[in-house]
Design a protein around this motif. Structure first.
Motif, PDB file in Angstrom:
ATOM      1  N   ALA A  51       0.752  -0.951  -0.099  1.00 36.71           N
ATOM      2  CA  ALA A  51      -0.083  -0.079  -0.074  1.00 36.71           C
ATOM      3  C   ALA A  51       0.990   1.278   0.023  1.00 36.71           C
ATOM      4  O   ALA A  51       0.608   2.288  -0.649  1.00 36.71           O
ATOM      5  CB  ALA A  51      -1.063   0.110   1.086  1.00 36.71           C
ATOM      6  N   ASP A  52       1.938   1.184   0.799  1.00 39.43           N
ATOM      7  CA  ASP A  52       2.907   2.320   0.658  1.00 39.43           C
ATOM      8  C   ASP A  52       3.505   2.737  -0.827  1.00 39.43           C
ATOM      9  O   ASP A  52       3.624   3.718  -0.907  1.00 39.43           O
ATOM     10  CB  ASP A  52       4.213   2.071   1.813  1.00 39.43           C
ATOM     11  N   ALA A  53       3.627   1.590  -1.360  1.00 35.96           N
ATOM     12  CA  ALA A  53       4.090   1.832  -2.790  1.00 35.96           C
ATOM     13  C   ALA A  53       3.252   2.576  -3.656  1.00 35.96           C
ATOM     14  O   ALA A  53       3.500   3.354  -4.525  1.00 35.96           O
ATOM     15  CB  ALA A  53       4.654   0.500  -3.413  1.00 35.96           C
ATOM     16  N   VAL A  54       1.898   2.084  -3.529  1.00 35.60           N
ATOM     17  CA  VAL A  54       0.976   2.469  -4.135  1.00 35.60           C
ATOM     18  C   VAL A  54       0.464   4.137  -3.821  1.00 35.60           C
ATOM     19  O   VAL A  54       0.629   4.753  -4.557  1.00 35.60           O
ATOM     20  CB  VAL A  54      -0.501   1.888  -3.879  1.00 35.60           C
ATOM     21  N   TYR A  55       0.646   4.467  -2.547  1.00 40.11           N
ATOM     22  CA  TYR A  55       0.405   5.617  -2.096  1.00 40.11           C
ATOM     23  C   TYR A  55       1.555   6.630  -2.683  1.00 40.11           C
ATOM     24  O   TYR A  55       1.228   7.735  -3.163  1.00 40.11           O
ATOM     25  CB  TYR A  55       0.515   5.789  -0.507  1.00 40.11           C
ATOM     26  N   GLN A  56       2.939   6.103  -2.623  1.00 42.27           N
ATOM     27  CA  GLN A  56       4.066   7.048  -3.088  1.00 42.27           C
ATOM     28  C   GLN A  56       3.717   7.146  -4.498  1.00 42.27           C
ATOM     29  O   GLN A  56       4.050   8.193  -5.209  1.00 42.27           O
ATOM     30  CB  GLN A  56       5.357   6.236  -2.884  1.00 42.27           C
ATOM     31  N   THR A  57       3.304   6.102  -5.381  1.00 42.18           N
ATOM     32  CA  THR A  57       3.133   6.441  -6.735  1.00 42.18           C
ATOM     33  C   THR A  57       2.169   7.387  -7.110  1.00 42.18           C
ATOM     34  O   THR A  57       2.126   8.029  -7.754  1.00 42.18           O
ATOM     35  CB  THR A  57       3.003   5.054  -7.392  1.00 42.18           C
ATOM     36  N   LEU A  58       0.922   7.226  -6.418  1.00 43.75           N
ATOM     37  CA  LEU A  58      -0.015   8.162  -6.478  1.00 43.75           C
ATOM     38  C   LEU A  58       0.400   9.560  -6.342  1.00 43.75           C
ATOM     39  O   LEU A  58       0.123  10.568  -6.982  1.00 43.75           O
ATOM     40  CB  LEU A  58      -1.251   7.762  -5.605  1.00 43.75           C
ATOM     41  N   SER A  59       1.190   9.858  -5.189  1.00 48.82           N
ATOM     42  CA  SER A  59       1.645  11.029  -4.774  1.00 48.82           C
ATOM     43  C   SER A  59       2.232  11.768  -5.840  1.00 48.82           C
ATOM     44  O   SER A  59       2.208  12.832  -6.094  1.00 48.82           O
ATOM     45  CB  SER A  59       2.427  11.042  -3.365  1.00 48.82           C
ATOM     46  N   ARG A  60       3.390  10.960  -6.381  1.00 46.59           N
ATOM     47  CA  ARG A  60       4.388  11.298  -7.359  1.00 46.59           C
ATOM     48  C   ARG A  60       3.549  11.774  -8.665  1.00 46.59           C
ATOM     49  O   ARG A  60       3.824  12.619  -9.220  1.00 46.59           O
ATOM     50  CB  ARG A  60       5.416  10.334  -7.900  1.00 46.59           C
ATOM     51  N   THR A  61       2.438  11.199  -8.848  1.00 43.03           N
ATOM     52  CA  THR A  61       1.754  11.120 -10.205  1.00 43.03           C
ATOM     53  C   THR A  61       0.887  12.434  -9.957  1.00 43.03           C
ATOM     54  O   THR A  61       0.869  13.335 -10.786  1.00 43.03           O
ATOM     55  CB  THR A  61       0.664   9.878 -10.465  1.00 43.03           C
TER      56      THR A  61
END
Length: 75
Positions: A51-61
């Motif tokens: 979930a952390d990786a998904v949150y980080q990717t969403l944030s960067r996007t």
């Protein structure tokens, strides 16, 4: 500005142009989150990621889209 005001149409056009510039994985992540209404945890389970990786990717996007829209509006 006011929602529905004259600048909203330009901003929406800019957002569409910027979304088209995203890579397919980032665009798919946004679709799962906002079109399909999935939580980051649900997306993570589907993609076999944390979930952390998904949150980080969403944030960067989000950051990339915001920057792209702002640059587009200034040109």
């Amino acid at each position: 500005g006011d929602p529905g005001g004259p600048g909203d149409s330009d901003r929406l056009d800019a957002l569409r142009r910027c979304l088209a510039k995203l890579g397919a994985p980032a665009r798919e992540l946004l679709l799962m989150r906002y079109r399909d209404g999935l939580t980051a945890a649900a997306i993570a389970a589907r993609l076999a990621r944390s979930a952390d990786a998904v949150y980080q990717t969403l944030s960067r996007t989000h950051r990339a889209l915001r920057g792209c829209v702002e640059r587009d509006e200034q040109s």
